[in-house]
Design a protein around this motif. Structure first.
Motif, PDB file in Angstrom:
ATOM      1  N   GLN A   1       0.475  -1.559   0.032  1.00 19.62           N
ATOM      2  CA  GLN A   1      -0.079  -0.053  -0.222  1.00 19.62           C
ATOM      3  C   GLN A   1       0.840   0.855  -0.052  1.00 19.62           C
ATOM      4  OE1 GLN A   1      -2.428  -0.915   3.464  1.00 19.62           O
ATOM      5  NE2 GLN A   1      -3.453  -1.825   2.401  1.00 19.62           N
ATOM      6  N   TYR A   2       1.772   1.072   0.531  1.00 15.68           N
ATOM      7  CA  TYR A   2       2.844   2.203   1.150  1.00 15.68           C
ATOM      8  C   TYR A   2       3.434   2.498  -0.170  1.00 15.68           C
ATOM      9  CZ  TYR A   2       2.414   2.593   6.385  1.00 15.68           C
ATOM     10  OH  TYR A   2       0.639   3.132   7.022  1.00 15.68           O
ATOM     11  N   GLY A   3       4.183   1.109  -0.565  1.00 19.83           N
ATOM     12  CA  GLY A   3       4.821   1.163  -1.958  1.00 19.83           C
ATOM     13  C   GLY A   3       3.851   1.945  -3.360  1.00 19.83           C
ATOM     14  N   SER A   4       2.525   2.121  -2.992  1.00 27.22           N
ATOM     15  CA  SER A   4       1.868   2.668  -4.118  1.00 27.22           C
ATOM     16  C   SER A   4       1.224   4.188  -4.212  1.00 27.22           C
ATOM     17  CB  SER A   4       0.135   1.206  -4.026  1.00 27.22           C
ATOM     18  OG  SER A   4      -0.525   1.980  -5.348  1.00 27.22           O
ATOM     19  N   VAL A   5       1.909   4.235  -3.305  1.00 31.25           N
ATOM     20  CA  VAL A   5       1.519   5.925  -3.091  1.00 31.25           C
ATOM     21  C   VAL A   5       3.208   6.273  -3.415  1.00 31.25           C
ATOM     22  CG1 VAL A   5       1.592   7.444  -1.453  1.00 31.25           C
ATOM     23  CG2 VAL A   5      -0.236   5.002  -0.977  1.00 31.25           C
ATOM     24  N   THR A   6       3.686   5.962  -2.606  1.00 32.40           N
ATOM     25  CA  THR A   6       5.366   6.282  -3.356  1.00 32.40           C
ATOM     26  C   THR A   6       5.606   5.946  -5.031  1.00 32.40           C
ATOM     27  OG1 THR A   6       6.442   5.079  -1.275  1.00 32.40           O
ATOM     28  CG2 THR A   6       7.829   5.884  -2.640  1.00 32.40           C
ATOM     29  N   ARG A   7       5.250   5.353  -4.813  1.00 30.39           N
ATOM     30  CA  ARG A   7       5.147   5.061  -6.636  1.00 30.39           C
ATOM     31  C   ARG A   7       4.560   6.035  -7.503  1.00 30.39           C
ATOM     32  NH1 ARG A   7       8.463   2.597 -11.574  1.00 30.39           N
ATOM     33  NH2 ARG A   7       6.490   2.202 -13.086  1.00 30.39           N
ATOM     34  N   GLN A   8       3.487   6.019  -6.999  1.00 36.10           N
ATOM     35  CA  GLN A   8       3.147   8.110  -7.638  1.00 36.10           C
ATOM     36  C   GLN A   8       3.079   8.848  -7.559  1.00 36.10           C
ATOM     37  OE1 GLN A   8       0.693   6.895  -9.880  1.00 36.10           O
ATOM     38  NE2 GLN A   8       0.466   4.344  -9.733  1.00 36.10           N
ATOM     39  N   LYS A   9       3.742   8.984  -6.068  1.00 38.41           N
ATOM     40  CA  LYS A   9       4.367   9.863  -5.729  1.00 38.41           C
ATOM     41  C   LYS A   9       5.540  10.524  -6.921  1.00 38.41           C
ATOM     42  CE  LYS A   9       2.479  11.830  -1.808  1.00 38.41           C
ATOM     43  NZ  LYS A   9       2.345  12.183  -0.027  1.00 38.41           N
TER      44      LYS A   9
END
Length: 491
Positions: free
Chosen positions: A283-291
């Motif tokens: 979940q955090y990785g997905s947010v990091t990726r989008q940022k």
């Protein structure tokens, strides 16, 4: 065949194509010769039908086939010979005069048609080594893992009936009937509904008035629906609910142990923690990726500025605008409610469409030059993911992708784009930065692009990736009378 350029304005091109009548007739005669030995005509032996008679019987139909083949195949050949790529399917126009068309089919007049299209601009790739992005990273604590496990475990929590008054955390089983102005409304009735007090599943004020109730109690409570409630006939309205309390049950304590893991279908608590930690990391990785992707796209947008094909921009704008209006309708709002006007919103979303198209072309060029490929296995996995999201509709989805031109491209496009982003991240400067969970999940100010006042919208399916984070701020969360269990888990 003659090809005459009649328009070269910006990216717009128009060509006039002329095929002389004698050339068309020669092609028709070749086709007649090919079918001569195969046709059967009364009064003639096979292969002995005079060409003149064949022409009289089949000439126009063969010529019509030739015309269709030419307008289907020649535009692509012509553009290739000119070293051009059309942004969309070229528009072909022929004479609409019936008399002129009959002359063409009889090889008595030159066959003329026009081809109108927009070219994809030449994109000179630029050095991206100066691009710098920050990758925010969160350390996941054991405490956060345990908190997440407890939230998951709520679905497996057991309750035991108790005597006495209901408290927050207790589960009440109730029958209820909702009324507005004394009249029952659709969706306002249920029997044996189970509600955990304090879960905030029902509209504000409902659960609070059941604290202190006992099994067997009958009471009427009064609540007010939120002003932004999705059902317009109930939004902002005062309502009464006649309630019968059938049971009050206390929650059994939750402990993170092997017994809990077994209830959730796992062999041990260690395995449970491992899986939950992996889910949080994802979940955090997905947010990091989008940022990270947003930073990369913003800088590419500054690096590349060129005219975009109007037809592509129009198509993208229509996708965005359709979603904007759908969201407004669903929210029961107008542009005025969002402190903007339709004209201003159109202008802002037009800019967003231009950005998406421009970035899409840039990423496509970068990927092509870098040799980025999407494998058949990746396409299959993407298709399976589509099937997984729509259980029971697998056949319809498979038929859609098999029978719809361009459907496969809608699967390939986001896969290709993500692989291009991966490629770019090996060429730009990426710095890791430890941040808190709250800092990672905080929305960037830039997320209000293109206009802070514009109405909220969802990303369109095929193009969302090229403009991640560019949608306006979301509308307020809706407050349904009763949320489904799946909604709770998603929240």
């Amino acid at each position: 065949m003659q090809v005459i350029e009649t328009l070269a304005q910006g990216l717009k091109r128009e060509l006039k194509v002329v095929i002389p009548a004698d050339e068309m007739e020669a092609r028709m005669n070749e086709r007649l010769a090919e079918v001569k030995d195969r046709v059967r005509i009364n009064g003639f032996r096979p292969g002995k039908v005079p060409v003149a008679h064949l022409k009289k019987v089949y000439g126009k139909s063969i010529m019509a086939d030739l015309v269709n083949e030419i307008v289907r195949e020649k535009p692509t050949e012509i553009l290739t010979s000119r070293g051009e790529k059309s942004a969309t399917q070229p528009e072909v126009a022929m004479t609409e005069d019936e008399a002129e068309a009959n002359k063409i089919l009889a090889a008595e007049a030159d066959f003329e048609f026009t081809v109108a299209y927009e070219i994809i601009p030449a994109i000179g790739l630029k050095d991206v080594s100066g691009i710098k992005v920050t990758r925010e990273v969160v350390d996941i604590s054991d405490e956060e893992v345990n908190e997440q496990i407890l939230r998951i475990a709520e679905s497996a929590r057991t309750y035991e009936s108790k005597k006495g008054k209901a408290e927050n955390g207790d589960r009440v089983t109730i029958d209820y009937l909702g009324k507005v102005d004394g009249v029952a409304f659709d969706g306002g009735k249920d029997e044996d509904a189970e509600l955990v007090l304090g879960s905030n599943r029902f509209i504000p004020g409902f659960e609070e008035q059941l604290v202190g109730a006992k099994a067997g109690d009958e009471k009427t409570i009064t609540v007010t629906f939120p002003a932004d409630y999705p059902a317009a006939n109930l939004a902002g309205k005062e309502a009464t609910f006649d309630i019968t309390v059938k049971d009050v049950a206390a929650a059994a304590p939750l402990e993170i142990n092997d017994e809990l893991a077994t209830k959730l279908g796992l062999e041990s608590v260690d395995k449970l923690k491992e899986i939950v930690r992996g889910q949080i990391e994802s979940q955090y990785g997905s947010v990091t990726r989008q940022k990270v992707k947003r930073q990369l796209l913003d800088q590419l947008d500054e690096l590349y500025q060129f005219e975009t094909p109007e037809r592509l921009v129009n198509a993208e704008f229509e996708n965005i605008w359709r979603q904007v209006n759908t969201d407004l309708d669903q929210a029961g709002k107008t542009f005025a409610d969002e402190d903007t006007t339709e004209e201003d919103a159109r202008a802002e979303y037009r800019k967003l469409a231009e950005r998406r198209v421009r970035l899409g072309l840039v990423l496509s060029e970068i990927g092509e030059k870098a040799g980025v490929q999407v494998s058949d296995d990746e396409m299959q996995r993407s298709l399976f993911e589509q099937l997984r999201q729509f259980p029971g509709q697998e056949k319809q989805i498979l038929d859609y992708f098999r029978n719809t031109p361009g459907a496969a491209a809608s699967l390939r496009a986001p896969l290709f784009e993500e692989k291009v982003v991966d490629h770019l991240l090996t060429e730009v400067s990426v710095t890791d930065k430890k941040v808190s969970k709250d800092a990672l999940m905080a929305e960037d100010e830039a997320d209000d692009k293109p206009a802070k006042k514009a109405p909220a919208k969802k990303k369109t399916a095929a193009k969302a990736e090229t403009a991640e984070g560019e949608e306006a701020a979301p509308t307020k969360k809706k407050a349904p009378t009763k949320k489904k269990a799946a909604d709770e888990s998603a929240e």
